[in-house]
Design an enzyme around this catalytic site. Structure first.
Site, PDB file in Angstrom:
ATOM      1  N   ASP A   1      -8.194   4.563  -1.634  1.00 18.45           N
ATOM      2  CA  ASP A   1      -7.732   3.359  -0.953  1.00 18.45           C
ATOM      3  C   ASP A   1      -7.895   2.198  -1.924  1.00 18.45           C
ATOM      4  O   ASP A   1      -9.015   1.775  -2.227  1.00 18.45           O
ATOM      5  CB  ASP A   1      -8.544   3.123   0.327  1.00 18.45           C
ATOM      6  CG  ASP A   1      -8.119   1.872   1.086  1.00 18.45           C
ATOM      7  OD1 ASP A   1      -7.250   1.128   0.588  1.00 18.45           O
ATOM      8  OD2 ASP A   1      -8.668   1.626   2.177  1.00 18.45           O
TER       9      ASP A   1
ATOM     10  N   CYS B   1       0.819  -1.216   0.000  1.00 18.69           N
ATOM     11  CA  CYS B   1       0.000   0.000   0.000  1.00 18.69           C
ATOM     12  C   CYS B   1       0.851   1.264   0.000  1.00 18.69           C
ATOM     13  O   CYS B   1       0.499   2.251  -0.661  1.00 18.69           O
ATOM     14  CB  CYS B   1      -0.972   0.005   1.171  1.00 18.69           C
ATOM     15  SG  CYS B   1      -0.204  -0.215   2.801  1.00 18.69           S
TER      16      CYS B   1
ATOM     17  N   HIS C   1      -1.668   0.582   7.326  1.00 19.64           N
ATOM     18  CA  HIS C   1      -2.281   0.741   6.012  1.00 19.64           C
ATOM     19  C   HIS C   1      -2.008   2.175   5.560  1.00 19.64           C
ATOM     20  O   HIS C   1      -1.770   3.060   6.393  1.00 19.64           O
ATOM     21  CB  HIS C   1      -3.780   0.464   6.076  1.00 19.64           C
ATOM     22  CG  HIS C   1      -4.425   0.317   4.731  1.00 19.64           C
ATOM     23  ND1 HIS C   1      -3.907  -0.491   3.745  1.00 19.64           N
ATOM     24  CD2 HIS C   1      -5.536   0.898   4.188  1.00 19.64           C
ATOM     25  CE1 HIS C   1      -4.669  -0.422   2.671  1.00 19.64           C
ATOM     26  NE2 HIS C   1      -5.654   0.429   2.906  1.00 19.64           N
TER      27      HIS C   1
END
Length: 214
Positions: free
Chosen positions: A94, A19, A74
């Site tokens: 996201d 991520c 994250h």
């Protein structure tokens, strides 16, 4: 008044489980668009806590409907209008959410985080401006190497398939790996500012009656 966010670029790179790199490359694409930069402030937002166990709902990797994914950390990108007011939205990008891409901050916040979770799963947020992230972030991907059993030779056995491009390193970064300084939620570490649940909602959502987590 409304302000339409940019669509996800067609050439945006995505590698599952990476991520921080996905967001870095997305922000890099956004930064190349001068007209976008005139309208939006762009941020990388690291989500973690002191124990590196945060619960996020509506993630694609959830094993059961309605159940959270527990991440060590994250990372998402958020665009906030430069002329921010209570009737304008910030937007979240996201890659791993089941929600829209992008999605408004208040919707993302309400459907991704819960207030009534144990402290060890409660999220904190490190907000880093786009230029700082692009200039100062570096990862040699060593955090994703599998543990080496005693008595065996070192190897590059990664826990997940690596992205198809070289490791990232910002032009002003003096090291090859500082990812965990961004993941850390100690305010004295890394770049940017650390917020709790209340603080982060105020930073990205100025609506008079913001939507709160369920």
């Amino acid at each position: 008044m409304s302000l339409t966010p940019p669509e996800l670029p067609q050439d945006a790179a995505y590698t599952p489980y990476w991520c921080e790199e996905n967001v870095y490359l997305l922000i890099q694409l956004f930064s190349q668009n001068s007209s976008l930069s005139e309208i939006w402030e762009v941020f990388a937002v690291f989500i973690s806590n002191y124990s590196e166990t945060v619960a996020l709902w509506n993630q694609k990797l959830s094993k059961e409907p309605g159940q959270p994914v527990i991440w060590d950390y994250h990372v998402v990108a958020v665009l906030r209008p430069r002329n921010f007011s209570s009737n304008l939205h910030s937007w979240v990008y996201d890659f791993d959410t089941k929600l829209d891409l992008p999605v408004t901050w208040d919707t993302y916040f309400a459907r991704t985080f819960l207030n009534n979770v144990p402290d060890e799963f409660q999220s904190l947020f490190r907000v880093v401006s786009a230029n700082v992230y692009l200039d100062r972030f570096a990862s040699d991907r060593s955090h994703m190497l599998a543990a080496i059993p005693p008595g065996t030779l070192p190897n590059l056995n990664y826990l997940q398939p690596v992205p198809p491009y070289p490791p990232l390193r910002g032009p002003q970064c003096m090291t090859t790996h500082n990812l965990m300084h961004f993941v850390s939620m100690l305010s004295s570490h890394g770049h940017g500012d650390v917020y709790d649940m209340k603080g982060i909602s105020g930073f990205f959502c100025l609506r008079e009656d913001p939507e709160l987590p369920l």
